[in-house]
Design a protein around this motif. Structure first.
Motif, mmCIF file in Angstrom:
data_model
loop_
_atom_site.group_PDB
_atom_site.id
_atom_site.type_symbol
_atom_site.label_atom_id
_atom_site.label_comp_id
_atom_site.label_asym_id
_atom_site.label_seq_id
_atom_site.Cartn_x
_atom_site.Cartn_y
_atom_site.Cartn_z
ATOM 1 N N TYR A 186 0.825 -1.214 0.000
ATOM 2 C CA TYR A 186 0.000 0.000 0.000
ATOM 3 C C TYR A 186 0.857 1.261 0.000
ATOM 4 C CZ TYR A 186 -3.396 3.492 1.595
ATOM 5 O OH TYR A 186 -4.191 4.614 1.707
ATOM 6 N N PHE A 187 2.053 1.173 0.593
ATOM 7 C CA PHE A 187 2.925 2.342 0.722
ATOM 8 C C PHE A 187 3.969 2.426 -0.386
ATOM 9 C CE2 PHE A 187 1.704 1.134 5.127
ATOM 10 C CZ PHE A 187 0.967 2.266 5.437
ATOM 11 N N ARG A 188 3.803 1.637 -1.444
ATOM 12 C CA ARG A 188 4.780 1.619 -2.541
ATOM 13 C C ARG A 188 4.922 3.020 -3.124
ATOM 14 N NH1 ARG A 188 5.976 -2.952 -5.760
ATOM 15 N NH2 ARG A 188 7.805 -2.485 -7.028
ATOM 16 N N ALA A 189 6.159 3.475 -3.249
ATOM 17 C CA ALA A 189 6.442 4.830 -3.743
ATOM 18 C C ALA A 189 7.745 4.797 -4.518
ATOM 19 C CB ALA A 189 6.509 5.829 -2.589
ATOM 20 N N GLN A 190 7.664 4.481 -5.800
ATOM 21 C CA GLN A 190 8.872 4.292 -6.602
ATOM 22 C C GLN A 190 9.660 5.566 -6.826
ATOM 23 O OE1 GLN A 190 9.184 0.914 -6.135
ATOM 24 N NE2 GLN A 190 10.377 1.231 -7.990
ATOM 25 N N TYR A 191 9.023 6.710 -6.599
ATOM 26 C CA TYR A 191 9.736 7.958 -6.851
ATOM 27 C C TYR A 191 10.768 8.275 -5.773
ATOM 28 C CZ TYR A 191 6.497 9.698 -3.326
ATOM 29 O OH TYR A 191 5.789 9.871 -2.168
ATOM 30 N N LEU A 192 10.772 7.544 -4.688
ATOM 31 C CA LEU A 192 11.727 7.805 -3.615
ATOM 32 C C LEU A 192 13.155 7.658 -4.115
ATOM 33 C CD1 LEU A 192 10.182 5.918 -0.559
ATOM 34 C CD2 LEU A 192 10.319 8.382 -0.885
ATOM 35 N N GLY A 193 14.058 8.457 -3.573
ATOM 36 C CA GLY A 193 15.465 8.320 -3.902
ATOM 37 C C GLY A 193 16.088 7.149 -3.164
ATOM 38 N N HIS A 194 17.385 7.008 -3.308
ATOM 39 C CA HIS A 194 18.091 5.891 -2.674
ATOM 40 C C HIS A 194 18.277 6.104 -1.177
ATOM 41 C CE1 HIS A 194 19.150 3.641 -6.304
ATOM 42 N NE2 HIS A 194 19.310 4.820 -6.891
ATOM 43 N N ASP A 195 18.198 7.356 -0.699
ATOM 44 C CA ASP A 195 18.506 7.640 0.700
ATOM 45 C C ASP A 195 17.278 7.412 1.581
ATOM 46 O OD1 ASP A 195 21.084 8.349 0.002
ATOM 47 O OD2 ASP A 195 20.545 10.443 -0.356
ATOM 48 N N THR A 196 16.893 6.169 1.705
ATOM 49 C CA THR A 196 15.755 5.819 2.558
ATOM 50 C C THR A 196 16.219 5.631 3.998
ATOM 51 O OG1 THR A 196 16.085 3.525 1.896
ATOM 52 C CG2 THR A 196 14.405 4.775 0.723
ATOM 53 N N ASP A 197 15.257 5.678 4.924
ATOM 54 C CA ASP A 197 15.597 5.533 6.351
ATOM 55 C C ASP A 197 16.063 4.117 6.681
ATOM 56 O OD1 ASP A 197 14.756 8.184 6.934
ATOM 57 O OD2 ASP A 197 12.676 7.498 6.913
ATOM 58 N N ILE A 198 15.456 3.126 6.025
ATOM 59 C CA ILE A 198 15.809 1.722 6.252
ATOM 60 C C ILE A 198 16.092 1.088 4.903
ATOM 61 C CG2 ILE A 198 15.036 -0.514 7.162
ATOM 62 C CD1 ILE A 198 13.161 0.976 9.022
ATOM 63 N N GLN A 199 17.180 0.369 4.815
ATOM 64 C CA GLN A 199 17.550 -0.315 3.579
ATOM 65 C C GLN A 199 17.663 -1.813 3.852
ATOM 66 O OE1 GLN A 199 21.129 1.464 2.036
ATOM 67 N NE2 GLN A 199 20.217 3.520 1.888
ATOM 68 N N VAL A 200 17.057 -2.619 2.994
ATOM 69 C CA VAL A 200 17.099 -4.069 3.129
ATOM 70 C C VAL A 200 17.876 -4.630 1.944
ATOM 71 C CG1 VAL A 200 15.747 -6.187 3.351
ATOM 72 C CG2 VAL A 200 14.854 -4.044 4.284
ATOM 73 N N ARG A 201 18.970 -5.303 2.235
ATOM 74 C CA ARG A 201 19.836 -5.826 1.180
ATOM 75 C C ARG A 201 20.023 -7.336 1.352
ATOM 76 N NH1 ARG A 201 21.952 -1.789 -1.645
ATOM 77 N NH2 ARG A 201 21.940 0.308 -0.741
ATOM 78 N N ILE A 202 20.289 -7.991 0.226
ATOM 79 C CA ILE A 202 20.518 -9.435 0.226
ATOM 80 C C ILE A 202 22.003 -9.689 0.050
ATOM 81 C CG2 ILE A 202 19.943 -11.633 -0.863
ATOM 82 C CD1 ILE A 202 17.472 -10.239 -2.062
ATOM 83 N N GLN A 203 22.595 -10.401 0.963
ATOM 84 C CA GLN A 203 24.021 -10.673 0.910
ATOM 85 C C GLN A 203 24.371 -11.780 1.899
ATOM 86 O OE1 GLN A 203 25.919 -6.893 0.711
ATOM 87 N NE2 GLN A 203 27.926 -7.791 0.967
ATOM 88 N N PRO A 204 25.350 -12.635 1.579
ATOM 89 C CA PRO A 204 25.772 -13.644 2.564
ATOM 90 C C PRO A 204 26.225 -12.980 3.854
ATOM 91 C CG PRO A 204 26.678 -14.142 0.408
ATOM 92 C CD PRO A 204 26.073 -12.770 0.313
ATOM 93 N N THR A 205 25.758 -13.482 4.968
ATOM 94 C CA THR A 205 26.129 -12.931 6.268
ATOM 95 C C THR A 205 26.135 -14.051 7.291
ATOM 96 O OG1 THR A 205 25.633 -11.213 7.910
ATOM 97 C CG2 THR A 205 23.765 -12.349 6.912
ATOM 98 N N GLY A 206 26.715 -13.791 8.439
ATOM 99 C CA GLY A 206 26.807 -14.813 9.473
ATOM 100 C C GLY A 206 28.166 -15.482 9.469
#
Length: 804
Positions: free
Chosen positions: A469-489
């Protein structure tokens, strides 16, 4: 200066106006040269905090006089309990217990007096415990950046490592959460410990406390052991012998309690029947053991009889385990078959070690036949084997509730070099298992972006259907929270899932049993907040959102002055109202009926953005259609295929399914990975409200009514502000029960606010919003809240709302 009646120096050397926040217990023995430097560092680390230092002294030198002299000159209370030679029961452990009995604070920290334990860190342990609602926080040389360099010689390192290995082998479950049970620096909540159950002998009091109090909530803090300031080590061969004897006494004491509980819970008849069956199985084991021993004697006549006895024991143990599993304990059994097998074989091999000297005595000294000597030793150990197997492997004691916290908690606390205030929650040192590599340019792009008004903006490499519901593609890259996929642990597998918090910069990492193959994640709590999820976890967006992101959004919202309240919100004839209930009560069905039958306008079903002035913002997450919610969904609103799929989905994601998942979460299994795989194989039955029925979604409203609904006898009434506050907070917490929220939340730091500060702000927002609400409760046994709520509102209230 001594009290002639007791042989003690007076405990109260400084007048006290109020109880201290922390008692520092320092056992000393001939530590005269360390008293001054230790108190100087404790005083600097304490800052403005109210602490007291309690020396429990077993010295024969002038240490008591040094303590007394400093106590008269210090601004912080310094107390002394001097034990004369005849009173020094229990050694150093006894001194610690004596100090804990005299502690006046609700938290006490124990540390050595030779400055091998940094006072600056020791005083922070209680802050870690308070902020995370723990019972015990131990400083460890074996996690994170900890090390045992202060031990000095290779021999001392080997002895310490060997003692740790032996202790953890003898108590694999009770010491599972401690990597360093030999540590002498720890903090504990005094009310959580039953001091009367402790029977210390020698140095290792932490091990004693944890073994005799197995339900403690425990965390570890890495520390580097420092070289001794002055004096000599008290370790000796005599202390080693005392430690070995104490381990044996502890093991026997635990076994005795398990046997008593098992016999009491099973009843005498059932217990005797199990003993009889165990005896029959044991008799068959005797035959197998004897047959193998005789066969080896015939086929391998040159084989030594002791080696033959070992091989015969291996064969008969496997035979006994199989029959014990099927015949003696045929029903549900605690733990896994592999775990029971390991304990069963360990039991029989310990018995073997006890049998071999006796067997040699009977054969060599008394000249008895090997076969008859073997039979006699097996019969003598039968009773011991049954009691241990019944109580500690198969019995009700073994099946009791698992440790309260199967996950290991590690908090890597930075120690201020200037001795700043110590007894606080961990302030915002980086040793967490961070993402393995930096993101490549092509990996930086965040294709999914969401803007949640008044809360946060989110950029993600994982599509998050709950935020659609909150989808907003016009937002820039500088978001408050970023979720990334990467090997971790961590790269290597581990025996337990571990949550690790670091404090500079603030971050938290979760690593599961399977190493990099686990459902791991890492959260960097900066600006922006960066959430890195491992690929196995990224394949389950629902788990990424529900178990990680929603917890972060909750506290980010509080930092922005609003609350994410677990409740539904509707507008009925212009009147804004909140509807709250425990999970799986029937709130979703009530919302759907009010929308369909009463024309209510929709804002949220599960989560509402609440402002202090009573304004609310919508949060229209997809609705979960559990089994009891199906009655509120029309058959014409879903396709036949969707209805067939719902039969499975609604059962798995029902109250019973969640209860089963919560039961699993108490076990030592990779629960996030299990949850992610389950959600991927059987996705939760989630539908947006406008997919289920025609409706109007409004972005905001002002609420004036609150209804708390519950199942039970028909009833309704007014609700006080205090009761409403308590119920709303309880229902909100109820929505965050699945791991790892309880381990993640205390690690969250937003700006200058730690978890406790954020919770205080959240409570203030809710209390302010409740000032303008009329609060009521409604109970029904038949899911008819959608009829009762409009009836409770009444025509006058609706008319007034329209006029307003």
């Amino acid at each position: 200066m001594f009290d002639n009646a007791s042989g003690h120096l007076p405990l109260e050397t400084v007048s006290h106006t109020s109880p201290p926040e922390l008692t520092v217990v320092v056992p000393t023995r001939n530590e005269s040269g360390n008293i001054g430097p230790l108190l100087d560092r404790v005083k600097a680390a304490a800052g403005p905090r109210r602490i007291e230092v309690l020396f429990v002294d077993d010295s024969d030198d002038d240490t008591p006089e040094k303590v007394l002299a400093r106590s008269l000159a210090e601004r912080l209370p310094v107390r002394l309990l001097h034990r004369e030679r005849g009173d020094r029961t229990g050694g150093l452990g006894g001194a610690v217990v004596a100090g804990l009995r005299e502690a006046r604070a609700d938290w006490a920290v124990v540390m050595d007096g030779d400055l091998q334990h940094p006072p600056e860190l020791a005083l922070r342990l209680a802050g870690v415990g308070r902020s995370r609602d723990l019972d015990l926080v131990a400083a460890s040389r074996h996690v994170g950046g900890g090390d045992a360099g202060g031990l000095g010689t290779t021999t001392r390192h080997a002895v310490s490592g060997g003692a740790t290995a032996v202790a953890k082998t003898m108590f694999p479950r009770r010491l599972a959460q401690l990597s360093d049970p030999m540590s002498g620096m720890f903090a504990l909540r005094t009310a959580a410990i039953d001091l009367d159950r402790l029977e210390p002998h020698g140095f290792k009091i932490l091990m004693e406390i944890v073994v005799r109090n197995p339900r403690l909530r425990v965390a570890e803090v890495p520390f580097s052991m420092q070289p001794r300031h002055t004096g000599q080590s008290k370790a000796s061969l005599a202390e080693g012998a005392r430690f070995t004897g104490h381990l044996a006494r502890l093991r026997l004491a635990v076994l005795a309690r398990q046997v008593a509980r098992s016999a009491e819970s099973a009843g005498p008849r059932q217990w005797l029947l199990r003993a009889f069956l165990f005896g029959l199985v044991g008799a068959s084991g005797l035959l197998v053991n004897t047959a193998v021993l005789m066969l080896l004697g015939i086929q391998a006549p040159r084989l030594h009889y002791l080696i033959a006895a070992v091989l015969a024991t291996e064969a008969s143990t496997a035979w006994l385990f199989l029959l014990t599993e099927r015949l003696v304990f045929p029903g549900a059994k605690p733990g896994t078959r592999r775990g029971r097998a390991v304990r069963f074989f360990l039991l029989n091999h310990i018995a073997l070690l006890a049998r071999l000297p006796l067997l040699a005595l009977l054969v060599e000294a008394l000249g008895m036949n090997v076969v008859w000597a073997n039979l006699i030793t097996l019969l003598l150990l039968f009773a011991v084997r049954f009691l241990v197997a019944d109580a500690a492997i198969y019995g009700t004691a073994a099946a009791a509730a698992p440790p309260r916290e199967p996950m290991k908690i590690v908090v890597d606390v930075s120690v201020p070099p200037d001795g700043a205030a110590a007894d606080t929650a961990p302030a915002p040192t980086p040793r967490v298992a961070a993402p393995r590599t930096a993101a490549r340019p092509g990996q930086r792009y965040l294709p999914y972006r969401y803007e949640i008004p008044d809360v946060a903006t989110v950029g993600s490499q994982v599509r998050l259907p709950e935020l659609e519901y909150f989808r907003a593609q016009y937002l820039g890259h500088d978001t408050d929270i970023q979720v990334r996929i990467q090997p971790t642990g961590t790269a290597m597998p581990r025996t337990r899932a571990t949550m690790t918090q670091t404090t500079t910069p603030p971050s938290v990492a979760y690593s599961e049993h399977l190493g990099r193959l686990g459902a791991n994640f890492h959260v960097q709590l900066g600006e922006p907040i960066v959430v890195t999820v491992a690929p196995p976890l990224a394949h389950s967006p629902h788990v990424v959102y529900t178990n990680i992101l929603e917890a972060l959004l909750r506290f980010v919202a509080v930092s922005r002055g609003v609350m994410l309240l677990h409740s539904a919100c509707l507008e009925l004839d212009g009147l804004g109202m909140l509807i709250s209930a425990e999970t799986d009560t029937g709130k979703t069905g009530t919302v759907l009926r009010l929308v369909r039958e009463r024309g209510a306008r929709f804002l949220s079903d599960d989560m509402t953005i609440l402002h202090p002035d009573g304004r609310v913002g919508c949060f229209p997450k997809p609705l979960t259609i559990s089994h009891h919610t199906l009655r509120a969904v029309g058959s014409d609103e879903l396709s036949r295929r969707e209805w067939r799929r719902l039969q499975l989905q609604s059962r798995l994601h029902s109250k019973e399914g969640r209860q089963f998942a919560m039961l699993l979460s108490r076990l030592n299994i990779p629960i996030m990975g299990v949850n992610a795989l389950t959600q991927r194989l059987v996705p939760p039955p989630k539908y947006t409200v406008d997919r289920l029925l025609p409706c109007t979604i409004v972005p905001s409203t002002v609420v004036s009514e609150l209804f708390l609904i519950s199942r039970g006898a028909h009833g309704a009434g007014e609700l006080s502000r205090a009761d409403a506050m308590r119920n709303l907070l309880a229902n909100t917490e109820d929505a965050y029960q699945f791991p790892p929220f309880r381990q993640l939340a205390p690690s969250v730091v937003i700006g200058a606010d730690d978890h406790l500060a954020l919770r205080r702000k959240e409570h203030a927002i809710l209390a302010s919003a409740l000032d303008g609400l009329r609060c009521r409760w409604i109970s029904t046994p038949d899911f008819t809240w959608a009829d009762e709520i409009p009836r409770a509102l009444g025509a006058p209230a609706v008319a007034a709302a329209r006029a307003g």
